[in-house]
Design a protein around this motif. Structure first.
Motif, PDB file in Angstrom:
ATOM      1  N   ALA A   1       0.772  -1.204   0.074  1.00  0.00           N
ATOM      2  CA  ALA A   1       0.129  -0.005  -0.066  1.00  0.00           C
ATOM      3  C   ALA A   1       0.853   1.396  -0.036  1.00  0.00           C
ATOM      4  N   LEU A   2       1.945   1.306   0.774  1.00  0.00           N
ATOM      5  CA  LEU A   2       2.836   2.319   0.777  1.00  0.00           C
ATOM      6  C   LEU A   2       3.649   2.669  -0.534  1.00  0.00           C
ATOM      7  N   ALA A   3       3.871   1.574  -1.328  1.00  0.00           N
ATOM      8  CA  ALA A   3       4.654   1.561  -2.516  1.00  0.00           C
ATOM      9  C   ALA A   3       3.576   2.341  -3.600  1.00  0.00           C
ATOM     10  N   GLU A   4       2.254   1.712  -3.662  1.00  0.00           N
ATOM     11  CA  GLU A   4       1.079   2.261  -4.283  1.00  0.00           C
ATOM     12  C   GLU A   4       1.085   3.648  -3.993  1.00  0.00           C
ATOM     13  N   LEU A   5       0.811   3.986  -2.842  1.00  0.00           N
ATOM     14  CA  LEU A   5       0.365   5.440  -2.422  1.00  0.00           C
ATOM     15  C   LEU A   5       1.883   6.330  -3.226  1.00  0.00           C
ATOM     16  N   ALA A   6       3.173   5.991  -2.880  1.00  0.00           N
ATOM     17  CA  ALA A   6       4.202   6.606  -3.226  1.00  0.00           C
ATOM     18  C   ALA A   6       4.094   7.056  -4.763  1.00  0.00           C
TER      19      ALA A   6
ATOM     20  N   SER B   1      -1.971  -1.329   7.894  1.00  0.00           N
ATOM     21  CA  SER B   1      -0.598  -2.165   7.698  1.00  0.00           C
ATOM     22  C   SER B   1       0.207  -1.776   8.758  1.00  0.00           C
ATOM     23  N   GLU B   2       1.255  -2.707   8.595  1.00  0.00           N
ATOM     24  CA  GLU B   2       2.381  -2.603   9.506  1.00  0.00           C
ATOM     25  C   GLU B   2       3.501  -1.731   9.100  1.00  0.00           C
ATOM     26  N   THR B   3       3.184  -0.763   8.089  1.00  0.00           N
ATOM     27  CA  THR B   3       4.155   0.162   7.722  1.00  0.00           C
ATOM     28  C   THR B   3       4.680   1.107   8.989  1.00  0.00           C
ATOM     29  N   PRO B   4       6.325   1.254   9.025  1.00  0.00           N
ATOM     30  CA  PRO B   4       6.513   2.012   9.836  1.00  0.00           C
ATOM     31  C   PRO B   4       6.303   3.360   9.901  1.00  0.00           C
ATOM     32  N   ALA B   5       6.128   3.833  10.803  1.00  0.00           N
ATOM     33  CA  ALA B   5       5.658   5.373  10.926  1.00  0.00           C
ATOM     34  C   ALA B   5       6.679   6.358  10.162  1.00  0.00           C
TER      35      ALA B   5
END
Length: 158
Positions: free
Chosen positions: A4-9, A38-42
């Motif tokens: 999700a973070l990669a898609e967001l970026a 998700s478990e994405t670090p802050a």
């Protein structure tokens, strides 16, 4: 499959150049929410938010704060930190610019006072106060007038 973070970026990098920031943020709200779950670090969320806030000029806090308030606590906290940092950075930049402006103004005033003193002798308190309170445009006029004026009053346009 991307996180999700990669898609967001990737979405932000692709769209922020061509669309209004608030529109892009609304389009990626679901991705921010997925990152939140998700478990994405802050600190990674913070890096993405930092990019958005520091690389877009049209974004304003009144526009962003309601958007930030609607997302989860991890993202909200990082966004608020990023907004605070942007405000601090902008304040520093404005302070530097104001300081440079004041420095130029003070330097120009000192030069005009020195010119007046060399040409006309001692300068009175009232005249000194006028020069010290003058803006850069007025000081420029004074510096030009002192070359041809016959008195301090003529230089100051009095």
């Amino acid at each position: 499959m991307l996180t999700a973070l990669a898609e967001l970026a990737l979405s932000l990098l692709r769209d922020l150049r061509h669309k209004p920031t608030v529109e892009v943020l609304e389009q990626v709200r679901d991705l921010f929410e997925a990152v939140e779950r998700s478990e994405t670090p802050a600190h990674l969320v913070s890096a993405v938010l930092h990019y958005v806030l520091h690389n877009t000029d049209e974004i304003e806090q009144p526009t962003v704060i309601p958007w930030v308030s609607a997302i989860g606590p991890k993202t909200r906290n990082e966004a608020m930190r990023s907004i605070a940092q942007k405000l601090i950075d902008e304040g520093r930049q404005e302070g530097r610019q104001e300081g440079r402006q004041e420095g130029r103004q003070e330097g120009r005033a000192e030069l005009v006072l020195k010119q007046l003193q060399l040409k006309f002798g001692a300068i009175g308190r009232a005249e000194r106060a006028i020069v010290e309170a003058a803006d850069l445009d007025a000081l420029e006029r004074y510096a030009e007038r002192v070359l041809h004026a016959q008195s301090v009053a003529e230089v100051l346009g009095r």
